[in-house]
Enzyme design. Structure first.
Site, PDB file in Angstrom:
ATOM      1  CB  ALA A  45      45.262 -14.925 -19.592  1.00  0.00           C
ATOM      2  CD  GLU A 131      46.435  -3.256   1.078  1.00  0.00           C
ATOM      3  OE1 GLU A 131      45.791  -3.675   2.035  1.00  0.00           O
ATOM      4  OE2 GLU A 131      46.527  -2.038   0.819  1.00  0.00           O
ATOM      5  N   GLY A 136      50.084   1.096  -4.414  1.00  0.00           N
ATOM      6  CA  GLY A 136      51.061   0.032  -4.685  1.00  0.00           C
ATOM      7  C   GLY A 136      51.373  -0.866  -3.505  1.00  0.00           C
ATOM      8  CB  ILE A 138      51.341   1.837   1.020  1.00  0.00           C
ATOM      9  CG1 ILE A 138      52.531   2.599   0.466  1.00  0.00           C
ATOM     10  CG2 ILE A 138      50.993   2.303   2.427  1.00  0.00           C
ATOM     11  CD1 ILE A 138      52.311   4.110   0.377  1.00  0.00           C
ATOM     12  CE  LYS A 207      46.766   4.133  -7.702  1.00  0.00           C
ATOM     13  NZ  LYS A 207      48.077   4.696  -8.053  1.00  0.00           N
TER      14      LYS A 207
END
Ligand code: NDP
Ligand code: HSE
Length: 432
Positions: A45, A131, A136, A138, A207
């Site tokens: 999409a 994850e 990013g 890691i 985050k």
């Protein structure tokens, strides 16, 4: 090994989505040989069907109808890399309710609606893996969810936004302007579509909310995170910080403490800070991220690597896809577990040394008046530097560890002194 076909629906094909298609194509045979999983992307999409994606898939896989992908009974697993809260939230909920596993990189969504989504995954017995949502490429989410699940974690501190770290590194190491460095970060695919989300600390705030939730088992959302960004950091602040043996980094901190009443409190914050050049975080440059985890049993762990960019992020998404696809075959999913409501640390009780950059009149007695204000509020000065600027002078102070409450009353009083023209910057300082 007997192979199992897993049909994937991809929602979004920008920096991360396109890199994922590329990686999956490159690694298809190797993954099939090692795991028995025959992964294929059946539908993608996007918003604009005319954009050139430079990926090895035919035009027929693209659609603008995301819901048709989620509702397609042939599709087993959904990857969401479109970003934003809606329609991503509704599409993920629908996929989970239909018993499809989901992999997402969407920190904004998880930091706002994580608990709702985790429980939908648990109710359907499927995976919701993310994850790539933190730091990013890691691996930090899986270590927190699995390897460190029994660890009494006390503090997590790090650099978890690639764009701002890239900007600060380019400004301090290469003398590039803020705007130019941001433009480069956008071109390299590090920045969010709306770059204020990076620059003003929202991205790192989301985050750190996810990190605190996983580390402390409480439902911390973006709204619980106090965040400041880097838009007010000047080239001059960077220069003074360097003269004082420091650099400036945007830090995220999640911590858990026992307060004086014996109950547990959680803190989650994002702020720019002076970091000593000898500190390992000072060596984290460009779009790289680093996360330090401190626990009572394990001691200190450090995770370091590329924190943004299509291909590193696609690597993290791909690992989750293989895990989720394997779990679909085994009919089980990974759980987040029960989340309590957090008791957040009152910010005014937090303490740290501070850097202050003041413009004052250059006259006899001014320094004494300024120093008296610090003393009146119980804020002790660790060091001071002065630079002449004609009829005015620039005073740079670093304080000993002070309570935020005391420091902010000091600033109020300094602002009302007639000899102080302006308090230009106030930044926290971290120790070695
Ligand atoms: P991009 O903006 O590059 O890509 C977003 C993609 O989603 C585009 O292909 C866009 O279509 C598509 N899209 C957006 N809205 C819709 C919609 N309503 N319906 C259908 N398609 C839609 O973003 P990134 O790839 O950089 O990031 C994707 C996600 O990954 C975000 O959540 C981001 O926060 C996260 N992330 C990004 C990292 C990075 O370094 N870039 C690192 C870690 C996480 P079109 O192409 O037609 O415009
Ligand atoms: N915009 C984000 C960053 C992408 O710069 O860190 C990675 O989450």
């Amino acid at each position: 090994m007997k192979s199992s076909s897993i049909c994937i629906g991809l929602l979004g094909c920008g920096n991360v989505g396109a890199a994922l298609v590329q990686l999956l194509t490159e690694q298809h045979e190797s993954v099939k040989r090692r795991t028995g999983l025959d992964l294929s992307i059946e539908a993608i999409a996007v918003k604009d069907l005319d954009k050139d994606r430079s990926i090895p898939l035919p035009d027929e896989v693209f659609t603008t109808d995301s819901a048709s992908i989620v509702n397609n009974p042939e599709i087993d697993l959904i990857i969401e890399v479109m970003g934003n809260i809606e329609p991503a939230r509704e599409l993920i909920l629908q996929a989970l309710n239909l018993g499809k596993s989901v992999v997402t990189a969407n920190k904004e969504l998880l930091a706002a609606h994580g608990a709702e989504l985790y429980s939908a995954a648990e109710n359907s017995g499927v995976d919701l893996l993310f994850e790539a949502a933190v730091a990013g490429g890691i691996p930090i989410v899986r270590p927190l969810r699995e390897s460190l699940a029994g660890e009494p974690i006390t503090q997590i501190r790090g650099i978890i936004n690639g764009t701002t770290n890239f900007i600060l590194s380019r400004m301090s190491q290469d003398g590039v302007s803020f705007d130019e460095a941001l433009k480069e970060a956008q071109e390299l695919g590090f920045a969010e579509l709306d770059s204020t989300y990076d620059v003003e600390g929202y991205d790192a705030g989301a985050k750190v909310a996810i990190i605190a939730t996983l580390a402390f088992g409480v439902e911390v959302t973006s709204q619980d995170v106090q965040h400041e960004g880097i838009s007010k950091i000047t080239v001059e602040d960077i220069k003074f910080a360097n003269q004082l043996g420091h650099c400036i980094k945007l830090l995220a901190v999640a911590e858990q403490k026992v307060n004086e009443n014996g109950s547990s409190e959680v803190g989650a914050r994002v702020y720019p800070a002076l970091v000593p050049l000898s500190h390992p975080l000072a060596a984290v440059n460009g779009s790289f991220n680093a996360v330090f985890v401190e626990g009572d049993a394990v001691g200190e762990l450090m995770f370091y690597g590329p924190g943004a960019g299509g291909r590193p992020t696609a690597s993290a998404v791909f690992g989750d896809v293989i895990d989720a696809a394997g779990n679909l075959q085994r009919s089980h999913g990974a759980l987040i577990g029960a989340l309590d409501k957090p008791n957040m640390i009152p910010p005014e009780n937090l303490e740290s040394p501070f850097y202050l950059n003041l413009k004052v009149e250059d006259q006899p007695g001014v320094l004494a008046q300024v120093a008296e204000v610090f003393g009146d509020h119980g804020v002790s000065i660790q060091s001071m530097e002065q630079e002449g600027m004609g009829s005015e002078a620039r005073l740079i102070f670093i304080t000993h560890s002070s309570r935020e409450k005391d420091l902010f009353s000091t600033i109020n009083s300094l602002n009302s002194l007639s000899v102080v023209s302006s308090v230009d910057s106030v930044l926290r300082v971290i120790g070695d």
